[in-house]
Write a protein that holds these residues in place. Structure first.
Motif, PDB file in Angstrom:
ATOM      1  N   GLY A 123     104.780  -3.026  -7.031  1.00 13.37           N
ATOM      2  CA  GLY A 123     104.171  -1.711  -6.828  1.00 13.37           C
ATOM      3  C   GLY A 123     104.890  -0.890  -5.770  1.00 13.37           C
ATOM      4  O   GLY A 123     105.215   0.284  -5.995  1.00 13.37           O
ATOM      5  N   VAL A 146     106.404   6.964 -12.667  1.00 14.10           N
ATOM      6  CA  VAL A 146     106.463   5.522 -12.877  1.00 14.10           C
ATOM      7  C   VAL A 146     106.305   5.200 -14.363  1.00 14.10           C
ATOM      8  O   VAL A 146     107.045   4.370 -14.917  1.00 14.10           O
ATOM      9  N   LEU A 147     105.361   5.884 -15.011  1.00 17.54           N
ATOM     10  CA  LEU A 147     105.177   5.692 -16.456  1.00 17.54           C
ATOM     11  C   LEU A 147     106.424   6.103 -17.231  1.00 17.54           C
ATOM     12  O   LEU A 147     106.832   5.433 -18.188  1.00 17.54           O
ATOM     13  N   GLY A 152      99.410   5.213  -5.528  1.00 17.70           N
ATOM     14  CA  GLY A 152     100.254   5.509  -6.677  1.00 17.70           C
ATOM     15  C   GLY A 152      99.465   6.037  -7.860  1.00 17.70           C
ATOM     16  O   GLY A 152      99.814   7.062  -8.447  1.00 17.70           O
ATOM     17  N   VAL A 153      98.376   5.352  -8.187  1.00 20.38           N
ATOM     18  CA  VAL A 153      97.567   5.753  -9.346  1.00 20.38           C
ATOM     19  C   VAL A 153      96.874   7.096  -9.092  1.00 20.38           C
ATOM     20  O   VAL A 153      96.763   7.938  -9.987  1.00 20.38           O
ATOM     21  N   LYS A 154      96.422   7.301  -7.854  1.00 17.49           N
ATOM     22  CA  LYS A 154      95.706   8.543  -7.535  1.00 17.49           C
ATOM     23  C   LYS A 154      96.635   9.736  -7.302  1.00 17.49           C
ATOM     24  O   LYS A 154      96.182  10.867  -7.235  1.00 17.49           O
ATOM     25  N   THR A 155      97.941   9.472  -7.148  1.00 15.29           N
ATOM     26  CA  THR A 155      98.903  10.561  -6.970  1.00 15.29           C
ATOM     27  C   THR A 155      99.579  10.827  -8.310  1.00 15.29           C
ATOM     28  O   THR A 155     100.400  10.037  -8.765  1.00 15.29           O
ATOM     29  N   LYS A 156      99.210  11.934  -8.945  1.00 15.13           N
ATOM     30  CA  LYS A 156      99.625  12.211 -10.326  1.00 15.13           C
ATOM     31  C   LYS A 156     101.136  12.179 -10.489  1.00 15.13           C
ATOM     32  O   LYS A 156     101.653  11.588 -11.447  1.00 15.13           O
ATOM     33  N   ILE A 193      98.679   0.672  -5.667  1.00 18.25           N
ATOM     34  CA  ILE A 193      97.739   0.871  -6.774  1.00 18.25           C
ATOM     35  C   ILE A 193      96.902   2.124  -6.526  1.00 18.25           C
ATOM     36  O   ILE A 193      96.811   3.017  -7.369  1.00 18.25           O
ATOM     37  N   THR A 229      89.966  11.472  -4.901  1.00 12.27           N
ATOM     38  CA  THR A 229      91.193  11.124  -4.174  1.00 12.27           C
ATOM     39  C   THR A 229      90.884  10.629  -2.772  1.00 12.27           C
ATOM     40  O   THR A 229      91.341   9.563  -2.355  1.00 12.27           O
ATOM     41  N   ARG A 252     102.423   8.660 -10.448  1.00 18.25           N
ATOM     42  CA  ARG A 252     101.964   7.947 -11.648  1.00 18.25           C
ATOM     43  C   ARG A 252     102.787   8.342 -12.874  1.00 18.25           C
ATOM     44  O   ARG A 252     103.239   7.479 -13.635  1.00 18.25           O
TER      45      ARG A 252
END
Length: 314
Positions: free
Chosen positions: A44, A306-307, A296-300, A293, A243, A303
């Motif tokens: 991560g 990374v995708l 990273g996930v909460k920062t659009k 997690i 957030t 995210r």
């Protein structure tokens, strides 16, 4: 392990780290959990650093602070976990005096750095939400670099005297540390001479650095939440709460585990040793595992990139 003697005391040249006392039969099972957490933390945090480093559009304070946090997390885990897993798999493991002090220095310095980066991130969010018109002028790239340097200098300046205070001690009782890594009070408690100065310095430093960071972070998020309550749009309020709520959870876990371990290690004489050691491991492993997690996930932007990176590699 070798010992050197003279007429007044016996000076240790090495320590023996034994793992988690009382839970030796569960070391293999604990190692599976810690290996999984370490893998998640590495993957991560390295992904966050790669994305921020490669995408020039993310060279802004918010993302640079995230990358600094990720770097602190990777280093903090790597300084402790490999040796810890070796103890779990092979039993008590020797560590030279210099290696033990080096590990102690980096554990405490990196922990302080992480606390300071969380403070910088809280200030960044405060300016972005409460003073948006001044964000570009206040938080420049130059300031971000200076903040990063200041964090490093603060950590080194605060932790170095703690190492020097350990060097003045004489060890003549035992070389066995019932722990998975070398940390300040764990080493100091093996000394024959008075360690009051070590304890006072450690407590004072903790309150003036990590404690003050927590107070300022709490103040920042209180001001942020107060501003969020005043937002006219319900959707904007919900998004901001989502957030901030995730960030606050991470911060509470980080500081709750740290302070609980810190104070029980000094004053909680009735707390079982295995509980203390488990807490000491969790307060170093939980934040590095959760930070990429949650942040990273909460920062659009993070995210999506990374995708995109994952789909591109496929």
């Amino acid at each position: 392990l070798s010992l050197t003697s003279n007429s007044t005391f016996t000076q240790l040249t090495a320590f023996l780290l034994t793992g988690i006392p009382g839970l030796e039969g569960f070391h293999i099972w604990i190692s599976i959990l810690f290996s999984f957490m370490y893998s998640l933390a590495l993957i991560g945090n390295v992904l966050v650093m790669m994305v921020v480093a490669w995408d020039r559009s993310l060279h802004e304070p918010m993302y640079l602070f995230l990358a600094m946090l990720a770097l602190s997390d990777v280093l903090l885990c790597t300084v402790t976990v490999p040796k810890m897993l070796l103890i779990f798999w092979q039993g008590p493991s020797p560590s030279t005096f210099s290696a033990c002090l080096t590990q102690m220095f980096f554990v405490h310095a990196l922990f302080l750095s992480e606390s300071a980066v969380l403070l910088a991130m809280a200030f960044d969010r405060y300016v972005a939400i409460c003073e948006p018109l001044q964000y570009v002028t206040l938080l420049t790239g130059s300031l971000t670099g200076k903040v990063g340097l200041a964090l490093m200098v603060r950590s080194v300046a605060v932790v170095t005297p703690g190492v020097l205070l350990i060097l003045r001690l004489h060890f003549c009782r035992t070389n066995i540390i019932h722990h998975t890594y070398c940390e300040n009070m764990g080493i100091a408690k093996l000394a024959c001479n008075n360690i009051s100065l070590n304890s006072i310095y450690g407590l004072t430093v903790a309150l003036l650095t990590t404690g003050l960071d927590f107070v300022l972070i709490s103040l920042s998020y209180w001001l942020i939440l107060r501003t969020v309550f005043r937002l006219p749009s319900r959707g904007a309020r919900t998004k901001a709460f989502g957030t901030c709520g995730a960030h606050i959870c991470v911060i509470l876990i980080f500081y709750t585990l740290a302070f609980f371990f810190f104070f029980t290690h000094r004053f909680g004489h009735h707390v079982p040793r295995h509980t203390l050691i488990l807490l000491a491991n969790l307060y170093l492993l939980m934040p590095p595992t959760m930070n990429p997690i949650v942040y990273g996930v909460k920062t659009k932007e993070i995210r999506m990139r990374v995708l995109g990176l994952c789909s591109h590699s496929k």
